[in-house]
Write a protein that holds these residues in place. Structure first.
Motif, mmCIF file in Angstrom:
data_model
loop_
_atom_site.group_PDB
_atom_site.id
_atom_site.type_symbol
_atom_site.label_atom_id
_atom_site.label_comp_id
_atom_site.label_asym_id
_atom_site.label_seq_id
_atom_site.Cartn_x
_atom_site.Cartn_y
_atom_site.Cartn_z
ATOM 1 N N ARG A 102 0.805 -1.135 0.166
ATOM 2 C CA ARG A 102 0.136 -0.099 0.130
ATOM 3 C C ARG A 102 0.856 1.266 -0.094
ATOM 4 O O ARG A 102 0.559 2.357 -0.675
ATOM 5 N N GLY A 103 1.997 1.152 0.935
ATOM 6 C CA GLY A 103 2.789 2.317 0.892
ATOM 7 C C GLY A 103 3.425 2.551 -0.674
ATOM 8 O O GLY A 103 3.489 3.862 -0.897
ATOM 9 N N MET A 104 3.958 1.629 -0.997
ATOM 10 C CA MET A 104 4.480 1.814 -2.631
ATOM 11 C C MET A 104 3.563 2.367 -3.446
ATOM 12 O O MET A 104 3.753 3.058 -4.309
ATOM 13 N N TYR A 105 2.231 1.786 -3.383
ATOM 14 C CA TYR A 105 1.193 2.073 -4.179
ATOM 15 C C TYR A 105 0.948 3.759 -4.412
ATOM 16 O O TYR A 105 0.809 4.490 -5.242
ATOM 17 N N SER A 106 0.745 4.327 -3.116
ATOM 18 C CA SER A 106 0.836 5.769 -2.950
ATOM 19 C C SER A 106 1.778 6.483 -3.500
ATOM 20 O O SER A 106 1.305 7.504 -4.158
ATOM 21 N N LYS A 107 3.014 6.027 -3.306
ATOM 22 C CA LYS A 107 4.261 6.979 -4.086
ATOM 23 C C LYS A 107 4.112 6.592 -5.662
ATOM 24 O O LYS A 107 4.258 7.455 -6.167
ATOM 25 N N LEU A 108 3.932 5.286 -5.984
ATOM 26 C CA LEU A 108 3.856 5.150 -7.644
ATOM 27 C C LEU A 108 2.698 5.881 -8.032
ATOM 28 O O LEU A 108 2.965 6.179 -9.247
ATOM 29 N N MET A 109 1.577 6.245 -7.580
ATOM 30 C CA MET A 109 0.524 6.972 -7.901
ATOM 31 C C MET A 109 1.018 8.454 -8.494
ATOM 32 O O MET A 109 0.343 9.039 -8.894
ATOM 33 N N GLU A 110 2.006 8.546 -7.660
ATOM 34 C CA GLU A 110 2.665 10.140 -7.806
ATOM 35 C C GLU A 110 3.689 10.172 -8.855
ATOM 36 O O GLU A 110 4.465 11.453 -8.879
ATOM 37 N N ASN A 111 3.975 9.056 -9.212
ATOM 38 C CA ASN A 111 5.376 8.908 -10.149
ATOM 39 C C ASN A 111 5.098 9.454 -11.453
ATOM 40 O O ASN A 111 4.195 9.265 -12.103
ATOM 41 N N GLU A 112 6.258 10.231 -11.841
ATOM 42 C CA GLU A 112 6.164 10.969 -13.256
ATOM 43 C C GLU A 112 5.980 9.990 -14.239
ATOM 44 O O GLU A 112 5.371 10.440 -15.488
ATOM 45 N N ASP A 113 6.683 9.022 -14.063
ATOM 46 C CA ASP A 113 6.371 7.737 -15.473
ATOM 47 C C ASP A 113 5.295 7.215 -15.457
ATOM 48 O O ASP A 113 4.636 6.502 -14.374
ATOM 49 N N ARG A 114 4.212 7.199 -16.567
ATOM 50 C CA ARG A 114 2.852 7.001 -16.459
ATOM 51 C C ARG A 114 2.800 5.490 -16.713
ATOM 52 O O ARG A 114 1.942 4.955 -15.993
ATOM 53 N N GLU A 115 3.874 4.773 -17.259
ATOM 54 C CA GLU A 115 3.784 3.471 -17.375
ATOM 55 C C GLU A 115 3.990 2.889 -15.987
ATOM 56 O O GLU A 115 3.115 1.735 -15.712
ATOM 57 N N LYS A 116 4.609 3.262 -15.219
ATOM 58 C CA LYS A 116 4.766 2.728 -13.743
ATOM 59 C C LYS A 116 3.469 3.017 -12.826
ATOM 60 O O LYS A 116 3.053 2.115 -12.207
ATOM 61 N N ARG A 117 2.971 4.291 -13.216
ATOM 62 C CA ARG A 117 1.641 4.427 -12.510
ATOM 63 C C ARG A 117 0.489 3.272 -13.051
ATOM 64 O O ARG A 117 -0.035 2.860 -12.326
ATOM 65 N N LYS A 118 0.629 3.151 -14.348
ATOM 66 C CA LYS A 118 -0.425 2.296 -14.880
ATOM 67 C C LYS A 118 -0.244 0.841 -14.261
ATOM 68 O O LYS A 118 -1.055 0.107 -14.216
ATOM 69 N N GLU A 119 1.046 0.339 -14.147
ATOM 70 C CA GLU A 119 1.570 -1.008 -13.875
ATOM 71 C C GLU A 119 1.051 -1.124 -12.399
ATOM 72 O O GLU A 119 0.324 -2.182 -12.084
#
Length: 594
Positions: free
Chosen positions: A197-214
C-alpha cells in the motif's frame, strides 16, 4: 529529510510526554484496579435505582469511572502507537480493551431502565436531587431514543448479536488488511517486487505514466479476483444496517445514521444535490489536469501525480513557525496555545521504526491533547501539522471551557477546525509566494485536497444512499449492482474527460468506510463549513472570528448543526456548499491560467 533508526535517537523535545498522563506504570495499574472495582459497584445499581439520590449516585460514579478509564486507555494506546512492535505495550492495550468490555457489561442495564421511566418520573427525580441538574440535558437527550430502544430482554438479545452483526466489517478488515496480496510491479533495479500500500501511494505520484499504470493494475488485481466475496460482505453489512433500522423503528437506514447528531436527511440530500448542480468546475479541472499532463486520455492513474515538479524541503521548526504566522488571523490566544503544544511536548513528531503510520489528535480530558505525526519535512507534512493542531486546539479549548459531560465534540464538527487551519495556511503561502512554479504546486495541492475531502466523499455518500435504498426496496445487491452504481457515479462526478479502465467500476470494493455507513458525508460538510468560515475570517469579519472561537470552546454543548449556525454556517441551506464550490471554481480558474 531527517531519518531516525531508533526512537531513542529522536530529540526529547520532539517526543510527546506521556508522564503528563502517568508518571509511572504503578499509577496506571492502580487506576486499572480501581476501575474494575468501580465497574462492579456500578453493576450493583441494577434494579436499585428508585429515586433521585440513587440515580445521581450511579451517574456520578459512572462519570468518575469514565474519566479514569479514558486516561488508562489513552496511555496504553499512545504507548502502542509509538512502537507497535513492543509486546509489553500491546499487553497494556489488551488489558484496557478487556476492561472496556467489563464496563459496558456492568452498565448495559441503564439505558433500558432510563427509557422505561416516564418523563414525569424523571423530572421528579431531578427535583429531588440537586446534583442531577448537571446530568439533566444528557438524560433528556437519551429520551430522544425512546422510540428506538427495545425491551430489556430484546436489548440483551441484540447485544449478544453484536459480534455476529459486525462480522461483515470484520471479514472485510481481514481480507483488506491481512489476506490481500497485491500483484507485482517493476522495482527500481528492474526486478519484479510485490506491491505494498505504501508503495502504491508513492507510485501513483510517479512521473512515469507506465509505472503508474502498472501499479494501478496490480493494486486492483486482488480486488477483482475477490469481487464476489467482497460484494457478499458489503451486501451483508448494508442489509444488517437496514434490518437494524427496521427493528429499531427508524423510517430508513439513512435516518438511523443521522439520528445521533440530530441531522435531518434534507442536509444529506442537500449536500449531494447542491454539489451535482455545481459540478461543472470539477469537470473543468479534469480537462485542465489532462492538458497540464499532456496526455491524450485522462485515466484514473493520472489523478494523483503532482502537476508540478516542485519538491520543497521544510524542516519541522520551519513548518511550525510558518503555521504560527499563517494562523495569526485567529488571534494571539490561539497562537499562544499553539506554542504551548510544541513547548510542553504534546506532539510526537518523527517517523521511527514500528511507529504507527499517519497522523491523529487524541484529546484527553483533564490532561491535554496528544498529537501523533510522522513528519517528513515536506509540504504535505506542513499541512498535516496545521490540520492536527486544528483538532488539538479544538480539543484543548473544549476541555477548558466545558464540563466533562459536554467536552467531547461530535465527529460532525471535527473536520471544521482542522480545515479552517489548512485554508488559512494555503492562503498565507500563496500570498507570500512569488515563484510561479511553487504557486502552481500550492494551488494543485489545495485543489487535489478539495477533490479528496469533498467531491470524493460526496460521491461515496451518494453510493451509500443508493445502495441502502436498493436494500430497503428488497432489490438484490451483488457485484453487478455495485459496479453499475459506482461507475455511474464516477462518470457523473468526474465528467467526460475521463477514460474509464475496467478497474474503475470496482472502486467500491476497497473502501473501508462503507462498513461504517453514513459517515463520510461529514468530511464534506465539515470541509464546506470550514471554507465558508475561513473565507469570512480572511475578509476581516470580526463577528465571524469571535463566533468561531466560541465554537471551538463549545464541545458538544449543543447539536452540531446548531453550533455551526451560531458561527453563521447553516447546512440546512445550500449556501455553505455553494460558497465552497465557488472557492473551488476560483482555484481551478487561477490554476488554469498559470
Amino acid at each position: 529529510m531527517i531519518t531516525y533508526k531508533s526512537r531513542a535517537d529522536v530529540p526529547t523535545q520532539e517526543k510527546w510526554n506521556l508522564e503528563d498522563l502517568y508518571s509511572d506504570l504503578n499509577k496506571w495499574e492502580q487506576d486499572l484496579s480501581q476501575i474494575e472495582k468501580m465497574a462492579a459497584d456500578l453493576k450493583q445499581f441494577d434494579g436499585q435505582i428508585h429515586d433521585g439520590k440513587s440515580l445521581y449516585q450511579f451517574l456520578k460514579l459512572q462519570e468518575e469511572l469514565s474519566y479514569k478509564f479514558n486516561h488508562v486507555y489513552a496511555y496504553s494506546m499512545l504507548q502502542v502507537d509509538q512502537d507497535t512492535r513492543e509486546t509489553s505495550s500491546q499487553s497494556l492495550l489488551d488489558r484496557a480493551k478487556g476492561l472496556s468490555v467489563k464496563v459496558s457489561s456492568a452498565t448495559s442495564f441503564f439505558m433500558p431502565f432510563l427509557l422505561s421511566l416516564d418523563e414525569e418520573t424523571l423530572k421528579k427525580y431531578i427535583n429531588e436531587e440537586n446534583g442531577l441538574k448537571y446530568f439533566e440535558d444528557d438524560l433528556f437527550e437519551s429520551f430522544r431514543y425512546k422510540a428506538h430502544v427495545l425491551s430489556k430482554d430484546q436489548e440483551e438479545v441484540l447485544s449478544q448479536l453484536g459480534e455476529a452483526l459486525s462480522a461483515p466489517s470484520n471479514t472485510f478488515g481481514m481480507i483488506n488488511n491481512a489476506d490481500i496480496k497485491f500483484g507485482e510491479v517493476t522495482g527500481e533495479d528492474g526486478e519484479k517486487v510485490e506491491l505494498t500500500r505504501g508503495m502504491y501511494s508513492k507510485l501513483m505520484e510517479n512521473e512515469d505514466r507506465e509505472k503508474r499504470k502498472e501499479a494501478y493494475k496490480a493494486f486492483y488485481k486482488p480486488y477483482l479476483q475477490l469481487k464476489n466475496s467482497i460484494a457478499s460482505t458489503l451486501s451483508a453489512a448494508i442489509k444488517n444496517n437496514v434490518t437494524m433500522a427496521k427493528i429499531r423503528k427508524y423510517p430508513s437506514a439513512l435516518e438511523k445514521g443521522l439520528f445521533g447528531d440530530n441531522v435531518p436527511k434534507e442536509v444529506y440530500e442537500n449536500l449531494i444535490q447542491t454539489t451535482k448542480e455545481h459540478i461543472a468546475p470539477f469537470h473543468h479541472y479534469s480537462k485542465v489536469r489532462k492538458e497540464k499532463l499532456g496526455v491524450d486520455e485522462l485515466r484514473q492513474y493520472d489523478l494523483y501525480v503532482p502537476l508540478s515538479g516542485v519538491k520543497q524541503e521544510i524542516s519541522y521548526d520551519e513548518a511550525y513557525e510558518t503555521m504560527i504566522k499563517a494562523l495569526a488571523p485567529l488571534g494571539e490566544d490561539y497562537v499562544e496555545t499553539l506554542k504551548q503544544f510544541r513547548d510542553s511536548r504534546y506532539i510526537d513528531v518523527r517517523e521511527t521504526p514500528g511507529k504507527r503510520s499517519g497522523a491523529y489528535n487524541l484529546g484527553v480530558y483533564g490532561v491535554h491533547p496528544y498529537i501523533l505525526l510522522n513528519h517528513r519535512d515536506d509540504l504535505n507534512s506542513l499541512f498535516t501539522l496545521a490540520h492536527e493542531c486544528g483538532h488539538g486546539v479544538h480539543s484543548k479549548l473544549s476541555s477548558q471551557h466545558q464540563p466533562q459531560i459536554t467536552a467531547r465534540y461530535s465527529i460532525f464538527v471535527a473536520e471544521v477546525a482542522s480545515t479552517v487551519n489548512e485554508v488559512l495556511l494555503i492562503n498565507y503561502l500563496l500570498k507570500n509566494e512569488k515563484d510561479e512554479e511553487v504557486r502552481k504546486h500550492l494551488l494543485n495541492h489545495f485543489i487535489d485536497q478539495f477533490r479528496g475531502t469533498f467531491f470524493t466523499q460526496v460521491m461515496f455518500a451518494e453510493f451509500e444512499k443508493l445502495t441502502h435504498e436498493k436494500a430497503e426496496e428488497g432489490s438484490p445487491l451483488n457485484v453487478e449492482v455495485f459496479n453499475e452504481i459506482f461507475e455511474g457515479l464516477y462518470r457523473e462526478y468526474y465528467g467526460d474527460e475521463m477514460v474509464f479502465d475496467e478497474e474503475v467500476k470496482y472502486g467500491w470494493s476497497r473502501i473501508p468506510h462503507f462498513y461504517r455507513p453514513f459517515y463520510v458525508y461529514k468530511y464534506a460538510t465539515g470541509f464546506a463549513s470550514a471554507i465558508h468560515l475561513a473565507t469570512r475570517i480572511l475578509e476581516g469579519d470580526q463577528e465571524t472570528l469571535e463566533n468561531y472561537l466560541e465554537f471551538l470552546k463549545s464541545g458538544s454543548s449543543d447539536y452540531p448543526l446548531e453550533l455551526l449556525k451560531k458561527t453563521g454556517v447553516d447546512l440546512t441551506t445550500p449556501l455553505p456548499i455553494e460558497n465552497s464550490l465557488r472557492k473551488f471554481s476560483e482555484l481551478v480558474e487561477e490554476y488554469s491560467l498559470l
